[in-house]
Design a protein around this motif. Structure first.
Motif, PDB file in Angstrom:
ATOM      1  N   SER A 329       0.837  -1.208   0.000  1.00 36.07           N
ATOM      2  CA  SER A 329       0.000   0.000   0.000  1.00 36.07           C
ATOM      3  C   SER A 329       0.870   1.257   0.000  1.00 36.07           C
ATOM      4  N   LYS A 330       0.251   2.340  -0.482  1.00 37.68           N
ATOM      5  CA  LYS A 330       0.958   3.636  -0.536  1.00 37.68           C
ATOM      6  C   LYS A 330       1.481   4.080   0.834  1.00 37.68           C
ATOM      7  N   PRO A 331       0.595   4.135   1.861  1.00 36.53           N
ATOM      8  CA  PRO A 331       1.092   4.629   3.159  1.00 36.53           C
ATOM      9  C   PRO A 331       2.215   3.782   3.738  1.00 36.53           C
ATOM     10  N   ASN A 332       2.255   2.498   3.367  1.00 39.02           N
ATOM     11  CA  ASN A 332       3.349   1.666   3.872  1.00 39.02           C
ATOM     12  C   ASN A 332       4.642   2.001   3.134  1.00 39.02           C
ATOM     13  N   LYS A 333       4.528   2.104   1.802  1.00 40.94           N
ATOM     14  CA  LYS A 333       5.731   2.395   1.002  1.00 40.94           C
ATOM     15  C   LYS A 333       6.268   3.790   1.292  1.00 40.94           C
ATOM     16  N   LYS A 334       5.346   4.734   1.508  1.00 44.33           N
ATOM     17  CA  LYS A 334       5.786   6.112   1.765  1.00 44.33           C
ATOM     18  C   LYS A 334       6.031   6.372   3.254  1.00 44.33           C
ATOM     19  N   LYS A 335       5.994   5.283   4.024  1.00 47.53           N
ATOM     20  CA  LYS A 335       6.242   5.357   5.471  1.00 47.53           C
ATOM     21  C   LYS A 335       5.305   6.342   6.188  1.00 47.53           C
ATOM     22  N   ILE A 340       5.324   0.423  10.288  1.00 52.17           N
ATOM     23  CA  ILE A 340       5.470  -0.055   8.918  1.00 52.17           C
ATOM     24  C   ILE A 340       5.367  -1.584   8.920  1.00 52.17           C
ATOM     25  N   ILE A 341       4.524  -2.105   8.018  1.00 47.08           N
ATOM     26  CA  ILE A 341       4.380  -3.561   7.933  1.00 47.08           C
ATOM     27  C   ILE A 341       5.569  -4.117   7.141  1.00 47.08           C
ATOM     28  N   LYS A 342       6.377  -4.907   7.818  1.00 47.62           N
ATOM     29  CA  LYS A 342       7.551  -5.451   7.136  1.00 47.62           C
ATOM     30  C   LYS A 342       7.319  -6.894   6.737  1.00 47.62           C
ATOM     31  N   GLU A 343       6.872  -7.698   7.694  1.00 47.83           N
ATOM     32  CA  GLU A 343       6.727  -9.099   7.325  1.00 47.83           C
ATOM     33  C   GLU A 343       5.493  -9.764   7.921  1.00 47.83           C
ATOM     34  N   TRP A 344       5.218 -10.933   7.387  1.00 47.06           N
ATOM     35  CA  TRP A 344       4.131 -11.773   7.860  1.00 47.06           C
ATOM     36  C   TRP A 344       4.331 -12.032   9.357  1.00 47.06           C
ATOM     37  N   GLY A 345       3.268 -11.917  10.130  1.00 47.07           N
ATOM     38  CA  GLY A 345       3.388 -12.170  11.567  1.00 47.07           C
ATOM     39  C   GLY A 345       3.172 -10.908  12.384  1.00 47.07           C
TER      40      GLY A 345
END
Ligand code: 4AD
Ligand code: MG
Length: 477
Positions: A329-335, A340-345
């Motif tokens: 998603s945009k907000p994740n990529k643009k921090k 910030i969602i980095k990985e599964w879990g």
């Protein structure tokens, strides 16, 4: 002489000779027009008096907030704004209200001010509408379950177990806090306490509801629930009401169907039965939104939002799919997210939940199959060995409305899980018994009643949808 409610009189089309009505004065203008409300409806009845027939002293006591009794004739209204009105013959002041000190003046008060005057705030249109809706929703909840063959059970409020395993509990104790009995090692000896053990206010009636589901089949509990989490948000209370159905032989898919059908049913009920209050609150919300910038205003009105939920399927998405959506998603990529969602879990924060329902799917979403280690111990482990049959229902504007799961019905798997989490078997011996004697697939969920009331009324703060909110540093009234 008939005593009627304002609601009854306003729905009358014939004129009535002798009516009596009691209520509280909202406004009195021109020494002639009283707007009277008795709580039976959002609308006031206009009482018209000829001031020459009344003593000056009496007229002076017709002030905002005063309780009065009026007799007269119900006639077609001469003026605009109402179809009928009362031509007053006699008027009695039942209880005065000093206009110098009465807090609820006929003007706009802030919700913060009204919270400080929560004992009087249901004398306003907004709060009377909210609380009538709350009452109606509560009735609709019981009606739904009764119509669908569920038994209502009362689960205990004082308990010795922490169902959610989060440790956010209020202790219940009768020990003297100044000099409690101690063990040899200096810890408090709860054997000498009232119940002979440590006890708390319940965080959920689920575990006890499971015992009844495994004999009566379909049950639900709807009661006060307590969480000592220090969350000072607009969606958390320390004391709230939770609706928890529990059903034997039902799997997670059935659980989702039940939750969706249940919510649609109670919302339909208020659409049909609380039209005037909803229309009032819808207008209030529109006025409030006018003060916001265009891009923060909602696309749908309150009633449209409720109808949308009733008429559309909830979107069912696995946790794994949701993580993929969020990662890209945009907000994740643009921090732009705080987390910030980095990985599964990763555990989902409310900013992620809101992105999914408000920006991405734009409808209620059921997220399911969460990682085992971010969910409670009792949830059914999936075949993959790392996810559990959990579901959360997320709502636009609210976030998490429902949390539920299929329960772990296999004794050995459950025991292992408890061991890993240091939950003593002795504490939940009766819960384990359900897995020893006639165990079976079963499921249930919990719905936070105040969050449902928030969604239905469009109120933005959970403190404004419960009569007397309990939150950190606040237990007034
Ligand atoms: O997700 P939760 O913690 O789930 C349970 O307690 C399960 N035992 C329910 C079950 O499966 N029978 O809480 C369920 C719901 C949440 O989704 C939320 O709507 C509400 O309860 N809730 C709160 N509402 C207001 N204030 C709080 N502090 C709340 N905590 C949870
Ligand atoms: Mg939850």
């Amino acid at each position: 002489m008939m005593t009627k409610t304002v609601a009854e009189l306003l729905s009358q089309d014939a004129t009535l000779q002798d009516v009596t009505i009691k209520g509280w004065v909202r406004t009195f203008r021109a020494n002639r027009f009283i707007a009277l409300n008795d709580g039976s409806t959002i609308n006031n009845i206009q009482c018209v008096l000829d001031f020459e027939n009344f003593e000056e002293a009496t007229l002076k006591r017709i002030t905002t907030g005063a309780a009065i009794r009026v007799t007269g004739e119900l006639v077609e209204s001469q003026g605009k704004g109402q179809s009928v009105e009362i031509q007053v013959k006699t008027l009695e002041i039942l209880g005065d209200s000093d206009p110098e000190t009465y807090p609820i003046q006929p003007k706009k008060h802030s919700f913060e001010f009204l919270r400080e005057n929560a004992h009087l705030r249901t004398r306003t249109n907004t709060f009377s509408a909210v609380m009538r809706l709350r009452s109606s929703l509560s009735f609709a909840v019981h009606k739904y379950f009764n119509d669908n063959g569920f038994y209502h059970m009362h689960t205990p409020i004082i308990t010795g177990s922490d169902a959610e395993g989060a440790g956010e509990m209020f202790r219940v104790s009768a020990l003297d806090p100044k000099k409690p009995p101690l063990n040899e090692d200096g810890t408090i000896n709860y054997k000498e306490d009232f119940f002979g053990k440590e006890t708390n206010l319940t965080v959920s009636g689920q575990l006890e509801a499971e015992t009844y589901a495994m004999s009566l089949g379909k049950v639900y509990t709807f009661g006060p629930t307590f969480r000592a989490e220090n969350s000072n948000t607009s969606r958390h209370l320390a004391e709230f009401w939770m609706i928890e159905p529990e059903v034997a032989f039902m799997d997670l898919a059935g659980n989702m169907d039940l939750a969706e059908d249940f919510m649609k049913s109670v919302l339909s009920y208020v659409l049909e039965n609380n039209k005037e209050d909803l229309e009032f609150l819808e207008k209030r919300l529109l006025d409030e939104e006018k003060t916001k910038p265009q891009n923060e205003r909602s696309e749908m009105s309150l009633i449209e939002k409720i109808k949308f939920v009733v008429d559309n399927n909830f979107k069912r998405v696995s946790y794994t799919e949701a993580i993929d959506i969020l990662r890209n998603s945009k907000p994740n990529k643009k921090k732009k997210f705080n987390y910030i969602i980095k990985e599964w879990g990763a555990d989902l924060q409310s900013e992620h939940e809101r992105f999914l329902v408000e920006k991405h799917f734009k409808c209620p979403v059921i997220l399911f199959d969460y990682p085992a280690n971010i969910k409670a111990f009792y949830m059914r482990l999936n075949e993959d060995g790392k996810t559990v049959r959990a579901m959360d229902i997320l709502f636009p504007g609210i976030g998490e409305m429902v949390g539920g799961s299929q329960r772990e019905e296999r004794l050995e798997v459950l025991k292992e899980k408890m061991k890993a989490l240091d939950i003593p078997e002795e504490e939940l011996w009766w819960y384990l018994d359900l897995r020893k004697y006639g165990t079976a697939v079963h499921s249930g969920f919990g719905l936070g009643f105040e969050r449902l009331v928030m969604f239905t009324t469009g109120m933005g703060n959970i403190r404004d949808v419960i009569p007397y909110p309990r939150t950190p540093q606040n237990a007034e009234f």
